[in-house]
Design a protein around this motif. Structure first.
Motif, PDB file in Angstrom:
ATOM      1  N   GLY A  34      33.898 -26.825  71.645  1.00 63.94           N
ATOM      2  CA  GLY A  34      34.993 -26.017  72.168  1.00 63.94           C
ATOM      3  C   GLY A  34      34.500 -24.756  72.843  1.00 63.94           C
ATOM      4  O   GLY A  34      34.969 -24.372  73.922  1.00 63.94           O
ATOM      5  N   ALA A 159      35.829 -34.109  71.320  1.00 65.25           N
ATOM      6  CA  ALA A 159      35.982 -32.653  71.354  1.00 65.25           C
ATOM      7  C   ALA A 159      35.938 -32.131  72.785  1.00 65.25           C
ATOM      8  O   ALA A 159      36.709 -31.246  73.167  1.00 65.25           O
ATOM      9  CB  ALA A 159      34.881 -32.001  70.513  1.00 65.25           C
ATOM     10  N   SER A 205      37.925 -28.350  68.386  1.00 66.28           N
ATOM     11  CA  SER A 205      37.572 -28.009  69.757  1.00 66.28           C
ATOM     12  C   SER A 205      38.796 -27.587  70.564  1.00 66.28           C
ATOM     13  O   SER A 205      38.749 -26.610  71.321  1.00 66.28           O
ATOM     14  CB  SER A 205      36.887 -29.213  70.428  1.00 66.28           C
TER      15      SER A 205
END
Length: 672
Positions: A34, A159, A205
């Motif tokens: 993220g 993610a 994320s």
């Protein structure tokens, strides 16, 4: 990667269970992915500001046409990064490492500068790759098994997509549908745990992305309104058109890559051009389009949002944008710019849907109620995306998360489902061939489908008792240079498999709950084992091995799966594959030297007379399966590199095949 090293140290001291380790790893992958995707998106904005505001204003002040040079300047910068990337990849492959730490940021920066310079590509592909690379690096640092590393790669990809689109649900399904695919289906041990790893990484994320970039979805979409359920057949028609556009798009990218590789007969000189020159050619094409159709360059989300907000676009303009974007994306990708095809697919789908909606509204009478063109643009986005990346569930959920309107789901599913079905019927390069590429073998799977496991398996694989002391078993495996050994119980039934990677991971662990001298094989061996049967084909075995990146797999009795009768490995499969190809090439050559004999007679005599001592029906019959033209075009490297394998197999195949079935039954009797 200090966070990863800190995680390794903490886990070594705490000694949690395997499920807890994967859970903590998923959280780490989500946090790092993220953060990485957030920085990547901001870097794209910085690059766009520099190229198309500061540089563009300076160029336009003197010559309006000088903006052609902006993508070319970006191409020069990207070529420098690509040169460094190619050099690093060459050095890491020589050390047999999957990925080096420097490659991840280099690839990300190269993608950001490519997109900032106007390359007709998208940020979601690099975002998925960034997350997958983070998962792979973390798995390598933790010295996980290949299966766990692949799971973290899937979690990282989920993610990356979740952070890129702010769509965590679509990220999960993308990982399960595309990245993990067959490995999730074959992992019977803990599917729920695997899904939880992917879900946690995707949610974390997306949360990091929302905190950094805001909760706004990728597009501001209008409210969808159902005018009539009789409109559903119109969406099916859009699905058919979307399949045609997706097919043309993927084939255009392949043909563009062949052109830049010098594989076109009209442009063989392209093969000799260095990579910076190819990038300059791509940058020049982007710059020329920027002068006339600026809507088609770059990521293109501004144009997509304008279409979704029902900004007036004429039908001729939409048709030109559709063709230009398709060709420009193929050129940008093939010339060497770094980026993905998610965003171009969405662009093409939006343009196609809007064009389709306007066209049918002009033909149908006003008394028939149909939705506005943005509704068709929305469905077209999902359909073309599904056809391009071959992920229909991901596409439906992605667009559903963007709209958050349940009423669009029915037309969305209808168009996407029909598009995916049509492409499955038209395109023969499906998952089987992709799986063959994962296995480092050419994509001629028909050859392996005709060869049985019994023809290439080893009858006496290395094995250890599950109660054997661990250090003694380690000495046995390393002294014989085995990669792994089967773990059997007191009655010779299969209980698991012990690999050198299991031993290495245990030895590198500084904190263990008990001394190594007191541990036995059953304490660390892998108990969930994939296996195959003697009557299965090599193609089936290889696909099963690829799901967990296995080097070898036990062969068991079909009626008693705990009874081991042999072992098959990738080296034996590769040898059998190349031997079959070599046989086919020799058969074609002998056929070519007998022009007076009919084709059918030559094939029959060649197979019967030359290969009567061959290794199995599957290999010898291959000469009848392909045309002479394809045989004569066989890659010469396969023939030259494997003459020895062919001669060895021809010398020993006759005796081996005569006794193969009796050996199998004898082995089963010994095991019982």
């Amino acid at each position: 990667m200090s966070l990863s090293r800190l995680l390794v140290t903490v886990l070594n001291r705490l000694q949690p269970s395997a499920e807890t380790v994967m859970l903590i790893s998923a959280i780490a992958v989500g946090l790092i992915s993220g953060t990485g995707v957030t920085l990547f998106r901001k870097l794209i904005l910085i690059a766009q500001e520099f190229y198309w505001h500061e540089l563009a204003l300076a160029f336009i002040a003197k010559w309006h046409w000088a903006i052609v040079f902006i993508p070319m300047i970006g191409a020069v910068v990207v070529s420098i990064l690509r040169f460094k990337l190619d050099r690093d990849e060459a050095s890491t492959s020589s050390r047999e490492l999957a990925l080096s730490y420097s490659q991840v940021p280099l690839k990300t920066v190269a993608a950001a500068l490519s997109l900032g310079a106007g390359a007709s590509l998208g940020p979601e592909g690099p975002s998925v790759e960034l997350g997958s690379n983070i998962g792979s690096l973390l798995g390598q640092m933790m010295q996980f098994s290949s299966e766990r590393i692949r799971l973290l790669i899937g979690a990282g990809g989920a993610a990356g997509l979740a952070a890129g689109f702010n769509a965590p649900i679509a990220g999960v399904f993308f990982a399960l549908e595309v990245l993990l695919r067959d490995s999730y289906r074959t992992n019977k041990s803990s599917p729920n745990s695997d899904v939880s790893v992917v879900v946690i990484a995707s949610v974390i994320s997306a949360l990091v992305s929302q905190i950094s970039l805001g909760e706004r979805p990728a597009f501001s979409l209008p409210v969808y309104e159902v005018r009539s359920y009789w409109e559903l057949p119109l969406y099916l028609g859009l699905g058919v058109l979307a399949s045609a556009v997706a097919l043309m798009f993927t084939r255009a990218i392949k043909q563009a890559k062949k052109f830049f590789a010098g594989q076109w007969k009209i442009a063989p000189f392209m093969q000799k051009l260095p990579m910076p020159i190819k990038l300059l050619i791509g940058g020049l094409c982007v710059g020329i389009i920027a002068l006339t159709f600026p809507e088609a360059i770059g990521i293109g989300y501004e144009t997509v949002e304008s279409i979704l907000q029902d900004t007036p676009f004429t039908i001729p303009l939409l048709a030109m944008l559709l063709a230009i974007k398709l060709v420009l994306t193929a050129i940008s990708s093939a010339s060497g710019f770094v980026g993905g095809i998610f965003a171009p697919s969405i662009f093409l789908g939006a343009v196609l849907g809007s064009l389709y909606g306007q066209a049918i509204s002009s033909f149908l009478p006003a008394s028939i109620p149909i939705a506005a063109s943005p509704a068709y643009a929305l469905v077209g986005m999902a359909a073309v995306l599904a056809g391009t990346v071959r992920a229909p569930l991901t596409s439906v959920l992605l667009l559903f998360e963007m709209t958050r309107d349940y009423r669009i789901v029915l037309p969305l599913m209808a168009a996407v489902g029909l598009c995916a079905w049509v492409l499955d019927q038209l395109d023969t390069s499906k998952a089987d061939r992709m799986m063959m590429q994962w296995s480092d073998l050419p994509a001629d799977i028909e050859v392996l489908e005709k060869i049985k496991i019994a023809e290439v398996m080893t009858l006496n694989p290395a094995s250890v008792k599950y109660s054997m002391p661990l250090l003694q078993a380690a000495q046995f495996i390393t002294s014989g240079y085995h990669h792994s050994a089967l773990v059997l119980d007191d009655i010779n039934h299969l209980q698991g498999i012990l690999t050198t990677q299991d031993i290495k991971r245990l030895l590198s662990n500084t904190v263990v709950d008990r001394p190594l001298e007191e541990m036995t094989v059953q304490n660390i061996c892998t108990k969930e084992v994939l296996y195959t049967f003697a009557d299965e084909s090599l193609a089936e075995a290889l696909k099963r091995m690829a799901t967990r990146d296995l080097r070898q797999m036990p062969v068991v009795d079909r009626h008693q799966p705990k009874r081991v009768i042999g072992m098959v490995d990738r080296l034996a499969i590769t040898t059998a594959y190349n031997t079959a190809l070599t046989k086919r090439a020799i058969a074609a050559r002998i056929t070519a030297t007998k022009p007076t004999v009919t084709i059918a007679t030559v094939h029959s005599n060649t197979v019967n007379n030359v290969f009567s001592n061959g290794s199995g029906n599957g290999s010898s019959n291959n000469a009848n399966d392909k045309s002479n033209d394809k045989d004569n075009n066989l890659n010469a490297n396969n023939v030259n590199n494997l003459n020895n394998a062919l001669s060895n197999s021809l010398d020993s195949a006759s005796n081996n095949n005569l006794n193969r079935e009796s050996d199998i039954h004898s082995s089963e009797a010994v095991s019982s």
